[in-house]
Each structure stands twice: as structure tokens, then as C-alpha cells.
Design a protein around this motif. Structure first.
Motif, PDB file in Angstrom:
ATOM      1  N   GLY A  97      -7.760  -8.850  -2.923  1.00  0.00           N
ATOM      2  CA  GLY A  97      -7.248  -7.787  -2.034  1.00  0.00           C
ATOM      3  C   GLY A  97      -6.207  -8.186  -0.885  1.00  0.00           C
ATOM      4  N   ASP A  98      -6.342  -7.674   0.102  1.00  0.00           N
ATOM      5  CA  ASP A  98      -5.486  -7.741   1.143  1.00  0.00           C
ATOM      6  C   ASP A  98      -5.930  -8.984   2.280  1.00  0.00           C
ATOM      7  OD1 ASP A  98      -4.235  -5.494   0.377  1.00  0.00           O
ATOM      8  OD2 ASP A  98      -5.503  -4.214   1.664  1.00  0.00           O
ATOM      9  N   GLN A  99      -6.990  -9.690   1.725  1.00  0.00           N
ATOM     10  CA  GLN A  99      -7.172 -10.941   2.747  1.00  0.00           C
ATOM     11  C   GLN A  99      -7.634 -12.084   1.922  1.00  0.00           C
ATOM     12  OE1 GLN A  99     -10.997 -11.812   3.322  1.00  0.00           O
ATOM     13  NE2 GLN A  99     -10.467 -13.235   4.905  1.00  0.00           N
ATOM     14  N   ILE A 100      -7.416 -13.215   2.203  1.00  0.00           N
ATOM     15  CA  ILE A 100      -7.703 -14.445   1.564  1.00  0.00           C
ATOM     16  C   ILE A 100      -8.055 -15.488   2.711  1.00  0.00           C
ATOM     17  CG2 ILE A 100      -6.787 -16.453   0.082  1.00  0.00           C
ATOM     18  CD1 ILE A 100      -4.892 -14.326  -0.953  1.00  0.00           C
ATOM     19  N   GLU A 101      -9.503 -16.007   2.323  1.00  0.00           N
ATOM     20  CA  GLU A 101      -9.992 -17.106   3.251  1.00  0.00           C
ATOM     21  C   GLU A 101      -9.178 -18.372   2.967  1.00  0.00           C
ATOM     22  OE1 GLU A 101     -12.399 -17.037   5.360  1.00  0.00           O
ATOM     23  OE2 GLU A 101     -12.522 -14.717   5.033  1.00  0.00           O
ATOM     24  N   GLY A 134       0.862  -1.254  -0.046  1.00  0.00           N
ATOM     25  CA  GLY A 134      -0.096  -0.075  -0.060  1.00  0.00           C
ATOM     26  C   GLY A 134       0.939   1.342   0.097  1.00  0.00           C
ATOM     27  N   VAL A 135       0.440   2.255   0.846  1.00  0.00           N
ATOM     28  CA  VAL A 135       1.323   3.341   1.029  1.00  0.00           C
ATOM     29  C   VAL A 135       1.535   3.987   2.336  1.00  0.00           C
ATOM     30  CG1 VAL A 135       1.137   5.956   0.565  1.00  0.00           C
ATOM     31  CG2 VAL A 135       0.254   4.423  -1.114  1.00  0.00           C
ATOM     32  N   GLY A 136       2.854   4.070   2.449  1.00  0.00           N
ATOM     33  CA  GLY A 136       3.235   4.567   3.973  1.00  0.00           C
ATOM     34  C   GLY A 136       3.648   3.458   4.823  1.00  0.00           C
ATOM     35  N   GLU A 137       4.037   3.711   6.130  1.00  0.00           N
ATOM     36  CA  GLU A 137       4.544   2.854   6.971  1.00  0.00           C
ATOM     37  C   GLU A 137       3.982   3.156   8.355  1.00  0.00           C
ATOM     38  OE1 GLU A 137       9.095   4.392   7.495  1.00  0.00           O
ATOM     39  OE2 GLU A 137       8.730   2.611   6.651  1.00  0.00           O
ATOM     40  N   GLY A 138       3.895   2.078   9.288  1.00  0.00           N
ATOM     41  CA  GLY A 138       3.641   2.344  10.503  1.00  0.00           C
ATOM     42  C   GLY A 138       2.063   2.788  10.871  1.00  0.00           C
ATOM     43  N   ASP A 139       2.192   3.982  11.717  1.00  0.00           N
ATOM     44  CA  ASP A 139       0.685   4.440  11.848  1.00  0.00           C
ATOM     45  C   ASP A 139      -0.043   5.002  10.559  1.00  0.00           C
ATOM     46  OD1 ASP A 139       0.543   3.037  14.476  1.00  0.00           O
ATOM     47  OD2 ASP A 139       1.310   5.039  15.395  1.00  0.00           O
ATOM     48  N   GLU A 140       0.958   5.144   9.709  1.00  0.00           N
ATOM     49  CA  GLU A 140       0.737   6.095   8.615  1.00  0.00           C
ATOM     50  C   GLU A 140       0.187   4.979   7.351  1.00  0.00           C
ATOM     51  OE1 GLU A 140       0.071   9.266   8.780  1.00  0.00           O
ATOM     52  OE2 GLU A 140       0.637   8.987  10.889  1.00  0.00           O
ATOM     53  N   PHE A 141       0.346   3.814   7.496  1.00  0.00           N
ATOM     54  CA  PHE A 141       0.324   3.126   6.468  1.00  0.00           C
ATOM     55  C   PHE A 141      -1.027   2.876   6.026  1.00  0.00           C
ATOM     56  CE2 PHE A 141      -0.804  -1.257   5.201  1.00  0.00           C
ATOM     57  CZ  PHE A 141      -0.325  -1.287   4.027  1.00  0.00           C
ATOM     58  N   VAL A 142      -1.414   2.976   4.912  1.00  0.00           N
ATOM     59  CA  VAL A 142      -2.685   2.752   4.347  1.00  0.00           C
ATOM     60  C   VAL A 142      -2.859   1.564   3.192  1.00  0.00           C
ATOM     61  CG1 VAL A 142      -4.700   3.758   2.859  1.00  0.00           C
ATOM     62  CG2 VAL A 142      -3.427   5.225   4.407  1.00  0.00           C
ATOM     63  N   SER A 143      -3.524   0.504   3.610  1.00  0.00           N
ATOM     64  CA  SER A 143      -3.656  -0.829   2.580  1.00  0.00           C
ATOM     65  C   SER A 143      -4.004  -0.407   1.121  1.00  0.00           C
ATOM     66  CB  SER A 143      -4.283  -1.827   3.343  1.00  0.00           C
ATOM     67  OG  SER A 143      -5.903  -1.554   3.404  1.00  0.00           O
ATOM     68  N   ALA A 144      -3.791  -1.073   0.279  1.00  0.00           N
ATOM     69  CA  ALA A 144      -4.036  -1.208  -1.197  1.00  0.00           C
ATOM     70  C   ALA A 144      -5.592  -1.416  -1.106  1.00  0.00           C
ATOM     71  CB  ALA A 144      -3.354  -2.408  -1.873  1.00  0.00           C
ATOM     72  N   ASP A 145      -6.015  -2.330  -0.341  1.00  0.00           N
ATOM     73  CA  ASP A 145      -7.558  -2.552  -0.293  1.00  0.00           C
ATOM     74  C   ASP A 145      -8.261  -1.245   0.082  1.00  0.00           C
ATOM     75  OD1 ASP A 145      -8.925  -4.643  -1.621  1.00  0.00           O
ATOM     76  OD2 ASP A 145      -9.134  -5.750   0.335  1.00  0.00           O
ATOM     77  N   THR A 146      -7.801  -0.736   0.975  1.00  0.00           N
ATOM     78  CA  THR A 146      -8.318   0.670   1.609  1.00  0.00           C
ATOM     79  C   THR A 146      -8.413   1.808   0.515  1.00  0.00           C
ATOM     80  OG1 THR A 146      -7.709   0.137   3.829  1.00  0.00           O
ATOM     81  CG2 THR A 146      -8.341   2.396   3.385  1.00  0.00           C
ATOM     82  N   LEU A 147      -7.349   1.753  -0.431  1.00  0.00           N
ATOM     83  CA  LEU A 147      -7.072   2.611  -1.437  1.00  0.00           C
ATOM     84  C   LEU A 147      -7.941   2.457  -2.759  1.00  0.00           C
ATOM     85  CD1 LEU A 147      -3.150   2.968  -1.122  1.00  0.00           C
ATOM     86  CD2 LEU A 147      -5.032   5.005  -0.640  1.00  0.00           C
ATOM     87  N   GLY A 148      -8.623   1.155  -2.631  1.00  0.00           N
ATOM     88  CA  GLY A 148      -9.327   0.862  -3.633  1.00  0.00           C
ATOM     89  C   GLY A 148      -8.604   0.011  -4.661  1.00  0.00           C
ATOM     90  N   TRP A 149      -7.158  -0.534  -4.357  1.00  0.00           N
ATOM     91  CA  TRP A 149      -6.498  -1.209  -5.295  1.00  0.00           C
ATOM     92  C   TRP A 149      -6.541  -2.565  -5.005  1.00  0.00           C
ATOM     93  CZ3 TRP A 149      -1.841   2.465  -4.221  1.00  0.00           C
ATOM     94  CH2 TRP A 149      -2.013   3.854  -4.887  1.00  0.00           C
ATOM     95  N   GLN A 157      -4.792  -6.607  -5.266  1.00  0.00           N
ATOM     96  CA  GLN A 157      -3.375  -6.908  -5.568  1.00  0.00           C
ATOM     97  C   GLN A 157      -3.420  -7.826  -6.857  1.00  0.00           C
ATOM     98  OE1 GLN A 157      -0.889  -8.568  -2.652  1.00  0.00           O
ATOM     99  NE2 GLN A 157      -1.921  -7.369  -0.792  1.00  0.00           N
ATOM    100  N   TRP A 158      -4.687  -8.425  -7.199  1.00  0.00           N
ATOM    101  CA  TRP A 158      -4.646  -9.182  -8.298  1.00  0.00           C
ATOM    102  C   TRP A 158      -6.161  -8.858  -8.834  1.00  0.00           C
ATOM    103  CZ3 TRP A 158      -2.993 -11.348 -12.340  1.00  0.00           C
ATOM    104  CH2 TRP A 158      -3.933 -12.180 -13.151  1.00  0.00           C
ATOM    105  N   ALA A 159      -6.230  -8.068 -10.055  1.00  0.00           N
ATOM    106  CA  ALA A 159      -7.246  -7.841 -10.706  1.00  0.00           C
ATOM    107  C   ALA A 159      -7.637  -8.934 -11.655  1.00  0.00           C
ATOM    108  CB  ALA A 159      -7.389  -6.519 -11.192  1.00  0.00           C
ATOM    109  N   SER A 160      -8.837  -9.486 -11.803  1.00  0.00           N
ATOM    110  CA  SER A 160      -9.144 -10.589 -12.799  1.00  0.00           C
ATOM    111  C   SER A 160      -9.009 -10.112 -14.018  1.00  0.00           C
ATOM    112  CB  SER A 160     -10.395 -11.407 -11.931  1.00  0.00           C
ATOM    113  OG  SER A 160     -11.457 -10.485 -12.352  1.00  0.00           O
ATOM    114  N   GLY A 161      -9.520  -9.069 -14.328  1.00  0.00           N
ATOM    115  CA  GLY A 161      -9.614  -8.384 -15.536  1.00  0.00           C
ATOM    116  C   GLY A 161     -10.922  -9.115 -16.696  1.00  0.00           C
TER     117      GLY A 161
END
Length: 227
Positions: free
Chosen positions: A122-126, A92-107, A109-113
Motif C-alpha cells: 500500500g502506501d507504507q513499507i517497513e 491517490g486522488v486530489g492534492e493538498g488538504d483534499e488529497f486522499v491516498s490510494a490506501d485510504t481509497l482501498g487501492w 499500489q502493488w497487488a500480489s494477485g
């Protein structure tokens, strides 16, 4: 071509593999039609090695086994647990308490197209869980997969909160491979199970307090309970 009930057992490092196999009943594992491979250390190596191993063995399921750092009171050092989900921390973006995950940003990690047979990731897999481990209602266990292990209590505390509201008996731990392995499995439609032994409290870098042997002995016990 794999057999009808083939299992691919993945272990991150040679040290973990040697200790775990020392506790496993190898004859019983062999009779179950299992293949054992190293998947490497860290998210990137684990994802790449898992994809290669799946292509080679074409298993009906993948099991990742190894050690992890405990993030909750239920993750007692020396115990081992099956997990229900893997959360990725660090993309995602940033680090520590300033970190924002890719999912939160709307991105994703794998887009099926255009491939409608593949779901975006996204950021979580069952994760799958053994049938004989879910005969009764159990708390939801969460693994937080990271690129760098917690070096202090504050870092571990932030990661513990990523699991959200949980039952007090829920096991929360951090590792460095589960999300990568689960990603490869999801992309190949292969069930993925993860069992981790709690070798230490996350954030505690004093190796004299770690219980790697006990943790992997507990992992072996969980594996031998499988049908």
C-alpha cells in the motif's frame, strides 16, 4: 553472483555520491563487499534503478543513503538517522488538504494477485534497521517519500501529520526516493535500510541555510558504524 555479505549502497545523485564518498573510509567499505550505484532522483527513477541494480549485483541487503528535509524537531539539520518506515505521499486522488491516498481509497499500489509469496503493498513499507542501531529502544523514525519537495511550511506540516501519533523524539523527514527503493526491495525480498542526513528544514527553500556537507558527513559516520 554476489558474495555472502554483499551490500548494495544506493545514492540518488552524483553530487551526493561525491560528497558522501569524500567522507567515507573507502578501503573499509570495499573490504565489506559493498557495491555503490546511483539510483537517480525521484520515486520513479529510484524504483527502476534499484530493480536493475538488484538484478545485477544480487545483494543480501540494500542501503539507501543521501539527504532529506526535516519535518520534526528531532530531525535537526546536520544530523543523520536510520529510518523504520517509508510512507508514500502523492499517489491517490486530489492534492493538498483534499488529497486522499490510494490506501485510504482501498487501492494497493502493488497487488500480489495469484502470487501468494508476495504481499500487496500500500502506501507504507517497513524498513530494516541495523542491529547495532536497535540495541536499545528507540523512537520510530518515518520518511515521507514525495514527488515534489515541500515549498512552504503548510505543506511540510501536512506531511508531518502523515506519520500519525509519534514520540517527541521520533525523526520525521521527507525525501524523494526511499519508497521507490523500498518497493523494489520488497518485490525482490531484499532487506532495505535507509539512512538520511538532514540537510534542511522541509519547506525552507533558502539554500544558504542548508547544510548538505554536514548532513552527508553524518551519514558517512552512520554507515561506518555498520558491522
Amino acid at each position: 553472483m554476489a558474495g555472502a555479505d554483499s551490500t548494495l549502497l544506493l545514492i540518488p545523485t552524483s553530487g551526493e555520491r561525491a560528497e558522501l564518498l569524500n567522507h567515507l573510509d573507502l578501503r573499509a567499505v570495499s573490504m565489506k563487499g559493498w557495491h555503490c550505484e546511483l539510483c537517480g532522483f525521484g520515486l520513479v527513477a529510484a524504483a527502476a534503478a534499484t530493480m536493475r541494480a538488484i538484478r545485477t549485483h544480487q545483494p543480501t541487503r540494500v542501503i539507501l543513503a543521501g539527504i532529506a528535509g526535516g519535518l520534526s524537531d528531532a530531525a535537526s539539520v546536520g544530523s543523520a538517522h536510520w529510518f523504520d518506515e517509508a510512507i508514500c505521499d502523492g499517489i491517490g486522488v486530489g492534492e493538498g488538504d483534499e488529497f486522499v491516498s490510494a490506501d485510504t481509497l482501498g487501492w494497493k499500489q502493488w497487488a500480489s494477485g495469484d502470487d501468494e509469496s508476495q504481499e500487496s503493498i500500500g502506501d507504507q513499507i517497513e524498513l530494516a534497521r541495523p542491529g547495532n542501531a536497535t540495541g536499545k529502544k528507540t523512537p520510530k523514525n518515518t520518511l515521507v517519500s514525495v514527488c515534489a519537495a515541500s515549498s512552504e511550511d503548510s505543506m511540510a506540516s501536512r506531511r508531518r501529520n502523515l506519520a500519525g501519533e509519534t514520540d517527541r523524539d521520533s525523526v520525521i523527514a521527507e525525501d524523494m526516493e526511499a519508497f521507490g527503493v523500498a518497493m523494489a526491495c520488497q518485490m525482490t525480498s531484499t532487506p532495505c535500510m535507509v539512512v538520511r542526513g538532514i540537510s534542511n528544514v522541509a519547506g525552507d527553500r533558502d539554500h544558504s541555510k542548508w547544510q548538505i556537507n554536514s548532513a552527508l558527513r553524518s551519514v558517512a559516520e552512520r554507515l561506518m558504524e555498520l558491522n
